[in-house]
Write a protein that holds these residues in place. Structure first.
Motif, short mmCIF file in Angstrom:
data_model
loop_
_atom_site.label_atom_id
_atom_site.label_comp_id
_atom_site.label_asym_id
_atom_site.label_seq_id
_atom_site.Cartn_x
_atom_site.Cartn_y
_atom_site.Cartn_z
N LEU A 225 4.02 12.37 0.28
CA LEU A 225 4.66 11.36 -0.57
C LEU A 225 4.90 10.10 0.24
N ASP A 226 5.01 8.99 -0.48
CA ASP A 226 5.54 7.75 0.10
C ASP A 226 7.05 7.79 -0.12
N ALA A 227 7.77 8.33 0.84
CA ALA A 227 9.20 8.59 0.66
C ALA A 227 9.96 7.31 0.32
N GLY A 228 9.59 6.19 0.92
CA GLY A 228 10.29 4.94 0.65
C GLY A 228 10.14 4.50 -0.80
N SER A 229 8.90 4.58 -1.32
CA SER A 229 8.66 4.18 -2.71
C SER A 229 9.39 5.10 -3.68
N VAL A 230 9.34 6.41 -3.41
CA VAL A 230 10.02 7.36 -4.30
C VAL A 230 11.52 7.12 -4.28
N SER A 231 12.08 6.88 -3.09
CA SER A 231 13.52 6.64 -2.98
C SER A 231 13.92 5.36 -3.73
N ASP A 232 13.16 4.28 -3.54
CA ASP A 232 13.45 3.02 -4.23
C ASP A 232 13.37 3.19 -5.74
N SER A 233 12.34 3.91 -6.20
CA SER A 233 12.17 4.11 -7.65
C SER A 233 13.31 4.92 -8.23
N LEU A 234 13.68 6.02 -7.58
CA LEU A 234 14.77 6.85 -8.09
C LEU A 234 16.09 6.09 -8.10
N THR B 50 0.84 -1.18 0.00
CA THR B 50 0.00 0.00 0.00
C THR B 50 0.88 1.24 0.00
N VAL B 51 0.35 2.29 -0.59
CA VAL B 51 1.06 3.56 -0.61
C VAL B 51 0.76 4.30 0.68
N GLN B 52 1.79 4.57 1.48
CA GLN B 52 1.63 5.25 2.75
C GLN B 52 2.27 6.63 2.65
N THR B 53 1.45 7.63 2.35
CA THR B 53 1.98 8.97 2.19
C THR B 53 2.10 9.65 3.55
N ALA B 54 3.08 10.53 3.64
CA ALA B 54 3.32 11.32 4.84
C ALA B 54 3.97 12.63 4.40
N PRO B 55 3.88 13.67 5.23
CA PRO B 55 4.53 14.93 4.85
C PRO B 55 6.04 14.75 4.70
N VAL B 56 6.56 15.19 3.58
CA VAL B 56 7.99 15.06 3.29
C VAL B 56 8.50 16.43 2.82
#
Length: 635
Positions: free
Chosen positions: A404-413, A362-368
């Motif tokens: 953002l889901d910081a973990g997903s964005v970091s893994d993708s980048l 699941t996408v877990q967004t939080a303030p980033v």
């Protein structure tokens, strides 16, 4: 209420000053308002001039008092007058009363039902007409007749003019209400005539597409929407002009917003096409995320059984290989068995990746905070690059923090940067750029100076197991990135630039409600498993955590520089959390303090804590922590 009573008193006084008699009956033929001349003119008793008096009772009284002269059948007369009144039709008439006076009766229907009637005594006017006929021998009978008819016509004309003015006022009010409704509607409503020119708009186009004009009346379809958007919709407009109603959902090329437009043919008199356009960007994002979730569930169902059987086969192969290696083998056979073992292990790694792709996520967004995220990500990414490859990170986002889901964005980048590194070789440059697209999308582009994508790769790179790395690649890297982006409701696109390859990710742009700078939090709990659960929630929200297992340890750690929060359980071995917070507050008055507990609200210790600091009930949820830290940031 006093003001209302005063207004009613003024209204009655004003009506009574009018010399003409006036009455207003509602749709149920009951008296709503009348003035004193109405009562005096017809000699009505008080009960018939009181609001609520019945119209038929008033007519019956007038019949009985001889107002209409001799009436053979009073009941039939009353019924006839009531039926005429229920028709609510405008009318003008003149009649001579039983007392010899002549009155004119002018009635006009009301918009909500019922009618208003004005009675005017025209006895003097009629007497002058009689004298003129009797004494003016030089005037012909025809001229006198025409004069009388003209006077009658003028009076009727005045009544008609008054009715037209009332109808005009009602129409103007209706038009104003219609305009207000269309302006308040969260959609663009418009009409395009047979020549493709806007004849009506509710001026909401600029709210739907920010770079367009709001007042587009008189503009052509292409001038108002822009050539690209008009070209997308021209076919639907043409079909609607021919009588076929259609609906088109499209992505505006300029803003990236998802718009749904309904094309409705105009009526035969007006012609043209009516347009109703709504912004469905968030709906489309949610729909894309839901579709991707369904795909993942289907893929999980299809692969779970196959993966299980495949894992069993790999286990058997490894067992057979072990038995083979114990046997006397010819020269070179051991190299083959070793290669087989490596292939089996690679198959196991591939199974793990497939499980990761098809498993529950699941996408877990939080303030980033965007810049903080990039500052943290940069060292991690540069560590995987050779000396000859440079990495540049550009932040063009105007919002300080995003959801953002910081973990997903970091893994993708990181996945995209490693792919770019492999495409470049020993020397080159990688550029990562974050920019907003019309306050709708966060666009992240990864550019490299490699050879670029081949035509085959552009068409197939997002397919599972497609790879250009031969045996060294699994073909799941870009697929995993695509999966993460689609789960967030975004999109992914591959292209080439004059300098190399480009991968563009678009994620929903959702500014954070408060300052989302990662907090440094001291977490105090003497139970390790509970402390681990809360720590994981805080780190998932993007914060950094220092742990203490006792109040004494926490009191020492509270002096660390840069500490933002102390979050402690109330029940601790030895010193309780309330006493701990008091000691820390005495040394650090500006420190943010909060407590957790499973004690009931009526407990004295919990009540003492609540008087000074926020208290979270156990079990603590991520949303509780997010609200606590966001409230501090907003303050």
């Amino acid at each position: 209420m006093p003001r209302e009573r005063t207004n009613q008193s003024f209204t009655r006084a004003g009506l009574n000053l009018i010399q003409q008699a006036l009455s207003i009956y509602d749709a149920d033929l009951r008296l709503a308002v009348c003035n004193r001349p109405f009562q005096d003119m017809f000699g009505l008793p008080e009960r018939l001039v009181t609001p609520g008096a019945r119209f038929d009772d008033t007519i019956r009284f007038l019949v009985q008092s001889g107002e209409y002269g001799t009436v053979d059948d009073p009941d039939a007369f009353v019924i006839e007058r009531v039926d005429q009144a229920r028709a609510f039709a405008p009318h003008y008439m003149e009649r001579t009363r039983a007392n010899g006076r002549t009155i004119s009766v002018e009635g006009s229907p009301l918009p909500e039902g019922g009618w208003v009637t004005v009675y005017t005594d025209i006895t003097s006017v009629k007497r002058q007409e009689g004298l003129l006929r009797a004494r003016s021998e030089e005037l012909s009978d025809q001229l006198l007749t025409h004069a009388e008819e003209l006077a009658l016509t003028n009076r009727r004309l005045e009544a008609t003019i008054a009715q037209l003015q009332e109808a005009k006022a009602e129409l103007t009010e209706m038009e104003a209400r219609t305009r207000l409704v269309t302006e308040m509607t969260p959609a663009h409503i418009a009409h395009v005539d047979a020549d493709g020119v806007y004849t009506f708009t509710n001026r909401r186009l600029s709210a739907l597409l920010p770079d367009r004009q709001s007042d587009i009346v008189g503009l052509s379809f292409a001038d108002a929407l822009g050539p690209e958007t008009a070209r997308l919709l021209q076919g639907n407009l043409d079909r609607a002009a021919q009588g076929e109603a259609t609906v088109r959902e499209f992505t505006d090329p300029t803003t990236g917003r998802r718009i749904r437009t309904a094309f409705t043919p105009g009526d035969t008199a007006e012609g043209g096409v009516y347009l109703l356009s709504t912004d469905v960007t968030e709906e489309a994002q949610a729909r894309a995320a839901l579709t991707q979730t369904h795909k993942r569930e289907l893929a999980a169902q299809l692969t779970s059984g196959l993966a299980h059987d495949f894992a069993n086969l790999l286990t058997i192969i490894l067992g057979l290989q072990a038995r083979l290696e114990k046997m006397p083998l010819p020269l070179g056979a051991h190299e083959l068995t070793s290669a087989t073992r490596m292939a089996v292990r690679r198959g196991g790694t591939l199974l793990d990746k497939i499980a990761g792709m098809t498993g529950t996520r699941t996408v877990q967004t939080a303030p980033v905070v965007v810049q903080d995220f990039l500052d943290t990500f940069a060292p991690l990414a540069r560590a995987a690059l050779p000396d000859g490859v440079t990495l540049s990170l550009a932040n063009e986002v105007t919002h300080r923090a995003l959801m953002l889901d910081a973990g997903s964005v970091s893994d993708s980048l990181l996945n995209l940067i490693l792919n770019a590194r492999d495409a470049i070789g020993v020397a080159g440059a990688i550029t990562v750029t974050l920019r907003p697209v019309k306050d709708t999308w966060l666009e992240i582009t990864v550019d490299d100076t490699g050879a670029g994508f081949s035509d085959h790769a552009l068409n197939s790179a997002l397919d599972p197991f497609f790879t250009t790395k031969g045996d060294a690649g699994s073909g799941l890297g870009l697929t995993m990135v695509y999966d993460l982006v689609k789960l967030a409701g975004g999109a992914m696109r591959l292209s080439n630039t004059p300098n190399g390859a480009r991968v563009s990710l678009r994620l929903p742009l959702r500014p954070a409600e408060a300052d989302a700078r990662p907090r440094l939090i001291l977490l105090v709990d003497d139970m390790a498993d509970l402390r681990a659960d809360v720590r994981e929630m805080l780190t998932d929200l993007g914060h950094q955590v220092i742990e203490a297992a006792s109040a004494e340890e926490a009191e020492t750690l509270a002096d660390l520089p840069g500490l933002d929060w102390v979050l402690s359980d109330i029940k601790l071995g030895g010193m309780d959390g309330v006493a701990l917070c008091r000691r820390i507050a005495a040394r650090h008055p500006d420190m943010n303090l909060a407590l957790m507990t499973s004690l009931p609200g009526a407990d004295d210790l919990r009540r003492a804590a609540s008087a000074h600091w926020p208290v979270l009930s156990k079990p603590v949820a991520p949303g509780d922590l997010h609200r606590l830290l966001s409230a501090e940031a907003a303050a």
